[in-house]
Design a protein around this motif. Sequence first.
Motif, PDB file in Angstrom:
ATOM      1  N   THR A  45      41.410  40.314  43.553  1.00 37.79           N
ATOM      2  CA  THR A  45      39.737  40.583  42.830  1.00 37.79           C
ATOM      3  C   THR A  45      39.926  41.080  41.261  1.00 37.79           C
TER       4      THR A  45
ATOM      5  N   HIS B 121      37.339  44.591  49.462  1.00 37.75           N
ATOM      6  CA  HIS B 121      38.132  45.421  48.849  1.00 37.75           C
ATOM      7  C   HIS B 121      36.757  46.347  47.898  1.00 37.75           C
ATOM      8  N   ARG B 122      35.392  45.496  47.450  1.00 35.35           N
ATOM      9  CA  ARG B 122      34.191  46.782  47.219  1.00 35.35           C
ATOM     10  C   ARG B 122      33.289  47.059  48.172  1.00 35.35           C
ATOM     11  N   ARG B 125      34.731  50.311  48.366  1.00 31.01           N
ATOM     12  CA  ARG B 125      34.487  51.573  47.920  1.00 31.01           C
ATOM     13  C   ARG B 125      32.706  51.661  47.701  1.00 31.01           C
ATOM     14  N   GLU B 127      30.408  49.688  47.393  1.00 26.89           N
ATOM     15  CA  GLU B 127      29.510  48.770  46.849  1.00 26.89           C
ATOM     16  C   GLU B 127      29.286  47.679  47.529  1.00 26.89           C
TER      17      GLU B 127
END
Lengths: 798, 179
Positions: A45, B121-122, B125, B127
Motif C-alpha cells: 500500500t 490500512h487507511r 489511520r 482515513e
Amino acid sequence: MSEMKLSRRSFLKAAGAAAAVIGAASTAKGAGDPKAHKPYTDEGTAPVPEKVITAGCPWCQTGCSMKVHVQGGRIVNIHGNPDDPVTNGRLCPKGQNSVNMLYNKYRLKAPLKRVGPRGKPESYQEISWEQALTEIAEKLKTVKEKYGPEAFAWWVAGRSESQARAGLTGTFQKLYGTPHREGTGPFCNLAGTSASNSILGHNNPPWIYTRDDFGGADWYMFVGSNMAACKPVMFGAVNDERVKRKAKIIVVDPRMTETASRADVWLPVKPSTDMALALSMMHHIIEKNLQNNDFISRKVLGFDKLKAFLLEKKYTPEWAEKMTGIPAKTIKELAEEYAKTEKAIIMGNAGLSHHTNGHLTHRAFFMLAAITGHFGKPSMGYGCGNTGATPMGSISVPAEKEVKPKKQRLGRSPIAWVEPMITGKPYPIKAFMACANPLVQWGDIQRIIAALDNLDVSVYYNMFPSIETLYFDYVLPVSPWAESGGVAPVSDERRNVFVPQIIQPLHQAKPERWIFIELGKKMGWGDIFKDEYKDPVKLQKAMAKKTGFSPERFFAKKDSSLRGPLPSPDAPEIGTLYTEQHGVPGKKGQFPRPSGKIEIWTENLEKAYKVQGLSPLPEFYVDPEIGMKDSLPYLEYLDDDSSEGVTSQMKGIVAVGTMRALRVKIKYPDKPELSGFDMYLTSGRPSAAHFGDGSHWVWNLNEQMPDQYCMVHPEKALELGISNGDKVKIEGVKGYIYAKAWVYEGIRKDTIFVPNTYSEKQPFTQWRSLNFIVDKNKRCPVSDQINYKALICRITKA
Amino acid sequence: MSQYAIMVDLERCIGCKSCEASCKLENGVPEGRYRTKVIWINPRNDKRLSFMSMPCMHCENPACRASCPAGAIYKRPEDGLVLIDKNKCIGCRYCSWACPYGAMGFDAEKMVADKCTYCAHRLARGEQPACVAKCPGHALHFGRKGELLAKASFEKRKQRDVNIGKAGPSTFYLERLKP
C-alpha cells in the motif's frame, strides 16, 4: 504524518520555499532515479508520507489544488486538497496520475538532434544541452538576419507551467521581434474568448466554480460542453447540488455524453447548428415579450438592431427545428423557462468553438443571456470554458531593447503559419519552436509534416517521444510540474495554483524555465534572462511586480491559489465577475467594453466585422462540408493563408498587434454540392482520463480508454453489418482513419463520434489521428479556430 | 459488530473512473488488474447512460470465504471487513470463481488472491478509503452501514437490489432518480 506547510514565515526564513523543498528531497538516497525508491510499503500500500506538499494540478482547466505525498525523495501519491473551496478535496484520474506522468519509462531523457531523414528514430542522435542550445541560438540568429524577425514562430501551447510558458516566452518574443508567438487558444476556445471580449469586454466567464456561484443555479443548459469528462471535479459538485436541490439540467449535444447522462433533458442537436438554437430562443423570447427590458435599457447596446435582425431573418423555432432537429415546441419551452428563471446558467465549450461559426455562435448565446438580464449576480450568465488567464506580470524589457515587428502577424492561429512555411507567401516563416503536439492536435497533419521540410530550424520540447520527435530537427526533454515548480495552468475561472519544486528533474530533462533562460543567454540577452530566475520563487517575485501574484500571497493560502485579476499587490480576490460592485478588477465599467455596457451591436463593431465580410449580428451559417452536403449557408473564403488578406480591426477582441485577417462571404447554395458521404462526424474528449497526447503515455490513464473509438447508432451498425469492437474505416473529404466500433444508442442516427488525441505513435495503442481528415483551411474568420467537429464521412467495416 | 459499507450513488456518479485510478495508486494495483472497476452501462430503450463503480461487496456471508479450502478469507468481527490472509492463501482461485460479483482478483506475481479491502490500512489511520476520499462526483460514501442507510433515506432514495443468493452485500447502490 508531518504536514509541510509553505507559510509566509517559512518562505522568508528559508530564503525561498523551493530551496527548502529541494533540500529535503535531495537528502534522500539516490534522488533522481525512480528505481532507487520504493513507492509502496511491504504490504503493497502507499506509505504514510514524510511530507505533504501543496501544489497545483498540471492537467486541465479545473486548476485543482492538490496534496502531494513525498516519501524518501519520491512522490508516492497525490490527493485532493480539502482546503480548496472549489474542489473540496476531490480529484479526477488525471491529477493524481501526475505520479505516473513523472515516473514514466517513456520519458524523453536527453536532447536529440536529427542527423538523418525525418520519420525515422535512427535519424536522431543524443547531444549535450550545451551543443543543442548553442546550435539553436545560432540558427535563430541566422534566420533573423536572413528573413527578418517575423520568420520565427513559436507555439508555446497551453499545458506547461505558466511562468515560463506565458512569461519568459513573451520576454524572448519582445527581444527577438517576432509577432508569431501563440498559446493553445486557437485550438481550444479562442472562439469563446473572442466572443466574450467582443460583447462583455473581458475573456473570462462570469462565474467561479464554488457551490454558491456556479453550483447554485436552478437551471443549467450545457451546449457543446461535456463538463463531466472535461472538468470532472467541477461537474461532480454541480451534479451533487443538482441531486440535493433538484436543479434542472439540459444538455445539447449530438451524443449522450457523460454530462447528458445526468441531464433531465438531452437534445441531440445536428452538428454545426447550435447557433440556430440560440437565435430561435431569442426570437421566441422577443415574440413573447419575455426579454428583460429594464436590464436592456440600463446595460445593453444594440437590442433594437438585434430584434429587427431576428424578425427579418425569421429565425423562428420552426425554422430552427429544421436546422437543428430539436422540436420547435421544445425550443419554445426552453426559451420561456430560461427567460423566467433568474438563477440560470448556459455554458458553452469546445463543442461550439471548434467550428467555422464558433465566434458568432458564442456571441449569439451571450446575446441570449444579455437580453434576459442574466448577468451581474452569482449563479447566472453565459460563458465558455477555457477562455484564458488574467495578467500575471512579466519580466520587463527595456524599451530600447524591444524589437517591434515590421510586418503584420499572419493570422491568430499557428495553423496559419503552415502555408507561409511552404509557399514563402506572403512572407516566409523559417524557424519554428513548439511544445504540445502539432502533429496530433492541428488539422491536416500531412501538410504540417511537409512544412517542417521547408524550415531552416525546428525545435520540439516535451516530456514524451510523441510523433513530433520523428520530424523536428531538435528534440529537448522537459521537466514538468513538480520537477520544475512554477505556476500550474490557469483554470477557466481565473485560478492559478503555485507548484513548488518538489523533486529534482529526472534524467537529463530540464524545466522550460531553465531552457528559455539558457537559450536567452546564448542569444545575448543574459542581462534580462538572469540565472537567479531559474528559481521559480525568485522568478515569481520578479514577474509579479505591481500585480498581486507574489509568492508570499500564494503561500499564505492553504490551497496556494490566487484568482485573478489582481491588478495591485493588495487587490482582493474577486468571485463573480461583471457585478455592479466589481465589474472586472483593473478594467473600467461593469462590462469593460468601450461603452461600459454589453455590446450586441455598435457602429464600431459593425465596421470591425465588415472588414472581413461579417456582421456582429450572428447571421446563420454552418460548416462548409455540412453546407455543401445539405445545401445550407456556409462560408466561402476570399483569402487564403498565403495571401496578404486584410488587417484585422478586432483590437481587444482577437487581434494581437497588427494582424492579418481573412475575408469571407456567406454562400447560399441552391443544391447539394457534395455527395457520397451519408454521415456527419463529430469529435471530442475520449473520456475523463485523457487530455491531449500526454495522457496516452500514462498507463493508469490510457487503460481507461485505450482505443480510438467510433460511436455509431445501432440502426446504422446493423445496416453496415458492424458489431461492437469491429474495426471500422472512416473516410472523410480529406482522408481516412480507423477506429473501433462502439455501437451506442445515445447518438443521432446520422452522426458518428470519434474522439481526438490518439496518434500513430503512442506506446500502448496506435491509431491514425482523427486530424488526418480535418481541413485546416476551414476556420472561423474571427477566432481563426479550425472546424474539427462537423465533418461529413462514410463508414465501412475494415 | 457494526458493518462498514460503501454507498454508491448511481445518480451522483459521473463515470470519471477516479476511483479506479486512486485505488491503483493507493494499493499498487498494476495495469490490467482491478480492485474496483467502473462499468459503463450503455443507454438502451430510452434509458440513459449509467455508470457503476464496483468495489468488493464485503458480504455478510461471503461466498469467497465459503469456497476457500485454506481458510485464508475471514470476516473481521469488529467492522465486517472481508479480508485475505495472504500467508494462508494457496492461490487456487476458487474464491474468484465463487464470488458472484466478480470482485475477487488474482495477483499472478505473488500467486495469491487479491481484492478491495476498503483500504483497511487507511481506515486504521482514521482515513477514508482512497476511492471515497477522491471521488469527484461525491458518489461514494463510506461509513457504518446504518448511518449510510439513514443518509439515503433522508434523501428519500431507493436502494437497488443487488443481493445474490445468501451473499448479503454490504456495499450498496442508490437507484437513479429516473431511468
